[in-house]
Enzyme design. Structure first.
Site, mmCIF file in Angstrom:
data_model
loop_
_atom_site.group_PDB
_atom_site.id
_atom_site.type_symbol
_atom_site.label_atom_id
_atom_site.label_comp_id
_atom_site.label_asym_id
_atom_site.label_seq_id
_atom_site.Cartn_x
_atom_site.Cartn_y
_atom_site.Cartn_z
ATOM 1 N N GLU A 424 68.225 -75.831 41.933
ATOM 2 C CA GLU A 424 66.884 -76.293 41.265
ATOM 3 C C GLU A 424 66.893 -77.672 41.009
ATOM 4 O OE1 GLU A 424 64.209 -77.204 39.905
ATOM 5 O OE2 GLU A 424 64.783 -76.297 37.845
ATOM 6 N N GLU A 433 62.673 -85.389 42.392
ATOM 7 C CA GLU A 433 64.126 -85.711 41.663
ATOM 8 C C GLU A 433 65.174 -85.724 42.610
ATOM 9 O OE1 GLU A 433 64.013 -82.572 38.393
ATOM 10 O OE2 GLU A 433 62.114 -83.596 37.645
HETATM 11 C C1 SAM Z 1 66.484 -79.580 36.779
HETATM 12 S S1 SAM Z 1 68.041 -79.219 36.377
HETATM 13 C C2 SAM Z 1 68.205 -77.430 36.671
HETATM 14 C C3 SAM Z 1 69.353 -77.057 35.754
HETATM 15 C C4 SAM Z 1 69.588 -75.470 35.910
HETATM 16 N N1 SAM Z 1 69.805 -75.212 37.144
HETATM 17 C C5 SAM Z 1 68.259 -74.715 35.455
HETATM 18 O O1 SAM Z 1 67.577 -74.057 36.162
HETATM 19 O O2 SAM Z 1 67.979 -74.785 34.031
HETATM 20 C C6 SAM Z 1 69.052 -80.082 37.402
HETATM 21 C C7 SAM Z 1 70.393 -79.955 37.136
HETATM 22 O O3 SAM Z 1 71.012 -80.560 38.481
HETATM 23 C C8 SAM Z 1 72.168 -81.460 37.893
HETATM 24 N N2 SAM Z 1 72.240 -82.457 39.107
HETATM 25 C C9 SAM Z 1 71.267 -83.316 39.801
HETATM 26 N N3 SAM Z 1 71.761 -83.892 40.821
HETATM 27 C C10 SAM Z 1 73.119 -83.393 40.736
HETATM 28 C C11 SAM Z 1 74.037 -83.694 41.762
HETATM 29 N N4 SAM Z 1 73.912 -84.430 42.760
HETATM 30 N N5 SAM Z 1 75.482 -82.933 41.630
HETATM 31 C C12 SAM Z 1 75.571 -82.302 40.652
HETATM 32 N N6 SAM Z 1 74.630 -81.884 39.557
HETATM 33 C C13 SAM Z 1 73.500 -82.540 40.017
HETATM 34 C C14 SAM Z 1 71.451 -82.164 36.656
HETATM 35 O O4 SAM Z 1 72.516 -82.801 36.019
HETATM 36 C C15 SAM Z 1 70.793 -81.087 35.967
HETATM 37 O O5 SAM Z 1 71.735 -80.295 35.332
#
Ligand code: SAM
Length: 650
Positions: A424, A433
């Site tokens: 997500e 994003e």
């Molecule tokens: C919008 S949040 C969603 C978090 C969770 N899945 C939720 O629905 O509450 C996106 C998450 O993805 C992580 N994230 C973004 N890009 C990433 C990457 N390239 N590798 C690992 N984690 C990533 C961010 O740190 C964040 O915790």
């Protein structure tokens, strides 16, 4: 209503009311009013002016009022002020216009000196001299540092009778009075202390465009005359159903309500019955829903879009996401459906990438348990702080059912190929994003034969909107390029210039056409899209609203598009729309087309959007029918060229 600000109701006093202001204010408080609006000056000013200037000029000024100004030591918190209706900064006579301007300055200066918070100005009288009126008003606004100045305007031509001030136009354009206001505020550069005191007519305009349009404007006061009220069976004043709906809607903007002529029209209950009725109406607004309570305070509040890839989100931010009652249930349905499409007895390898504090991990475990499927589950997160929460949850809830990996998903090296990659990483515009870049970077971990991504695809959608409030707010920003930046915002005071939204691009996962070099230069994630919108009624385009739709799996979709969110995902609160502003608002005459062009650009290190708006007028022939020919009448700058104002780091 505990969760709404109290109604602020006052009345419009007369010259006679000025004889003893202290007593008058004390009485108004006893009567239950919150304030009184009085003329700023006492009688005889005009006579003094008369002695000073030529009789020929002054004879053009109507009979009037005042010579001495209000005492400065009255209790100003309960006082608003109205400048004299007879001043005419838009007079045809230069001398009369100049005197009017001078009086306007003096009055606003004096009101400001007294600390009066709100001044109401009579509407302009001459439509073809609106600019002259606006020029006088613009300089008068500089005479106070704090007073809010509202122009007293009727809603539309149909209301002309109840506003004796403005001469009627020959044509019956339902938005012609909004056009008057639009000219005034444009000349005054969207001044933050300039607003409208809107006169509510006995007969509301039938065309919904008119009320929608006023709803986008800074309405600081609703002026309701006693003749707008009906009498109920017992002779008490009440408002018609349509008036009730309209006033209830406008009360969301928290305006002052100013009652007018309450002692000229006798009703049962006396003059205070009008006040009591409006208080009753305010009390009967239904309490806010859970969604309204959650979003309270976010309306029209401009936020910088999150960059979860570059930044590490805070626990509070995850907590807000997790309050969404809809998003996780849709993800769980999609995961459920994807798992049930796999052979019953096989092991399914699942990875939740960007796991945050773990809500999608829980959804996956629950779906697998319900279906009785065996899964091997990985949770990957690059945010070291959120990872601590994941470790705690593993220790306390998940145990060996989940393997945690602290890594960027683009560099994760899994022990086994993955069947279902769940993420997500969606922003309000879908890809903003950098979900495409992250999932592309992770898709090498997918089983090439049967690996899938949830979401499977997402699309970006746009529509041009009119939102003077956001435009004015952005104009206060001191950042170098505030108009080259998109904002996430719960759009509230806005008007859609077209009823349509248009899709401009799409991303699909997995993207089987990617070759390793693509991951470096990212060129395959460039996009561009063009859309044309027909505009029936005249308006001003202040920017572009952006939305997204996503297919999670099969027929399970997420959508924040205004035309479909209530049908598909009512009460989903995880995403507000995104807004791409224009540096200079563009006036759009009726029957025009707005053409919007968008680019998603990248140089392999960052991603940014560029946008431009053009307006075309449809040419009609002498028979009144469209000829099919279009003439370009205006064009915006190319915004955020080269990502100079905003970009998203990869
Ligand atoms: C919008 S949040 C969603 C978090 C969770 N899945 C939720 O629905 O509450 C996106 C998450 O993805 C992580 N994230 C973004 N890009 C990433 C990457 N390239 N590798 C690992 N984690 C990533 C961010 O740190 C964040 O915790």
């Amino acid at each position: 209503m505990a969760d709404r600000p109290p109604a602020r109701i006052g009345y419009l006093g007369s010259q006679q009311d000025q004889t003893n202001i202290e007593n008058l204010l004390a009485q108004s408080v006893t009567d239950g009013y919150d304030f009184v609006v009085l003329p700023l000056s006492k009688p005889r000013l005009r006579e003094r002016i008369q002695q000073q200037i030529s009789a020929s000029a002054i004879s053009r000024l109507p009979q009037a009022s005042a010579t001495q100004l209000l005492d400065s030591d009255v209790n100003i918190t309960t006082l608003g002020a109205a400048t004299r209706a007879w001043i005419e900064p838009d007079s045809k006579d230069d001398l009369a216009a100049s005197i009017s301007k001078e009086i306007l300055h003096r009055e606003i200066e004096y009101a400001s000196y007294c600390g009066i918070p709100h001044i109401i100005l009579p509407a302009p009288k001459r439509r073809h001299r609106i600019v002259q009126y606006a020029q006088a008003l613009k300089s008068a606004l500089g005479c106070s540092t704090h007073a809010q100045v509202s122009v007293h305007l009727p809603i539309s031509e149909e209301d002309f009778q109840s506003s004796p001030t403005l001469e009627k136009t020959i044509q019956s354009d339902p938005l012609s009075l909004w056009e008057v206001w639009n000219t005034i505020r444009s000349v005054c550069d969207y001044h933050p202390r300039l607003s409208v005191a809107l006169q509510i007519p006995p007969r509301l305009p039938v065309n919904p465009v008119v009320l929608n349009r006023w709803f986008t404007e800074p309405i600081k006061a609703l002026v309701i005359s006693s003749n707008t009220f009906l009498s109920n069976a017992k002779g008490f004043p009440v408002l018609s159903k349509t008036h009730q709906l309209m006033i209830t809607r406008f009360m969301a903007l928290n305006p002052f309500v100013i009652l007018q002529d309450t002692d000229t029209l006798e009703r049962n209950g006396g003059k205070l019955s009008y006040l009591q009725y409006i208080r009753y109406l305010h009390r009967s607004i239904p309490p806010s829903t859970a969604t309204e309570r959650f979003t309270a305070g976010y309306q029209d509040f401009l936020q910088t879009p999150l960059q979860p890839l570059m930044d590490n989100l805070e626990s509070m931010t995850y907590e807000v996401f997790e309050k969404d009652p809809v998003k996780y249930s849709l993800y769980e349905k999609a995961i459920h459906k994807a798992l049930s499409a796999r052979p019953k007895n096989g092991l399914v390898i699942v990875a939740v990438v960007g796991a945050g504090r773990g809500p999608l991990v829980t959804c996956t475990l629950r779906a697998a348990r319900e279906l009785g499927r065996t899964i091997e589950l990985f949770a990957i997160e690059k945010n070291p702080n959120a990872f601590v929460t994941l470790q705690r949850r593993k220790a306390e809830e998940w145990g060996e059912r989940v393997q945690l990996v602290r890594s960027d998903i683009r560099s994760w090296d899994p022990p086994i190929l993955v069947d279902i990659l769940i993420s997500e990483l969606l922003g309000s515009f879908g890809d903003n994003e950098l979900s495409p870049e992250c999932i592309d970077g992770a898709q090498r971990v997918l089983n090439p034969d049967r690996g899938i991504s949830i979401p499977a695809s997402y699309t970006a959608h746009i529509t041009p909107i009119m939102t003077p409030k956001l435009y004015a707010n952005i104009s206060k920003y001191t950042a170098p390029s505030p108009y080259d930046t998109p904002y996430v915002v719960l759009l509230t005071a806005f008007d859609s210039l077209s009823n349509e939204t248009a899709q401009i691009w799409e991303f699909q996962h997995p993207n089987l056409s990617i070759v390793p070099e693509n991951l470096k230069d990212n060129v395959h994630n460039r996009r561009s899209g063009k859309a044309s919108f027909h505009v029936g009624d005249a308006g001003v385009v202040h920017g572009i609203a952006g939305y997204f739709e996503a297919v999670l799996y099969g027929d399970i979709e997420l959508s924040i598009r205004p035309n479909s969110i209530d049908k598909k995902n009512k009460d989903m609160i995880s995403w507000f729309p995104i807004f791409f502003p224009l540096k200079t608002p563009i006036y759009v005459p009726q029957n025009c087309d707005i053409q919007v062009m968008f680019w998603r650009e990248t140089d392999g290190r960052k991603v940014w959007y560029e946008w431009i708006v053009e307006v075309f007028m449809n040419v009609t022939g002498s028979d009144g029918f469209m000829t099919g020919r279009k003439i370009k009448i205006s064009m915006s700058d190319l915004h955020n060229a080269g990502g100079k104002g905003s970009h998203i780091g990869m």
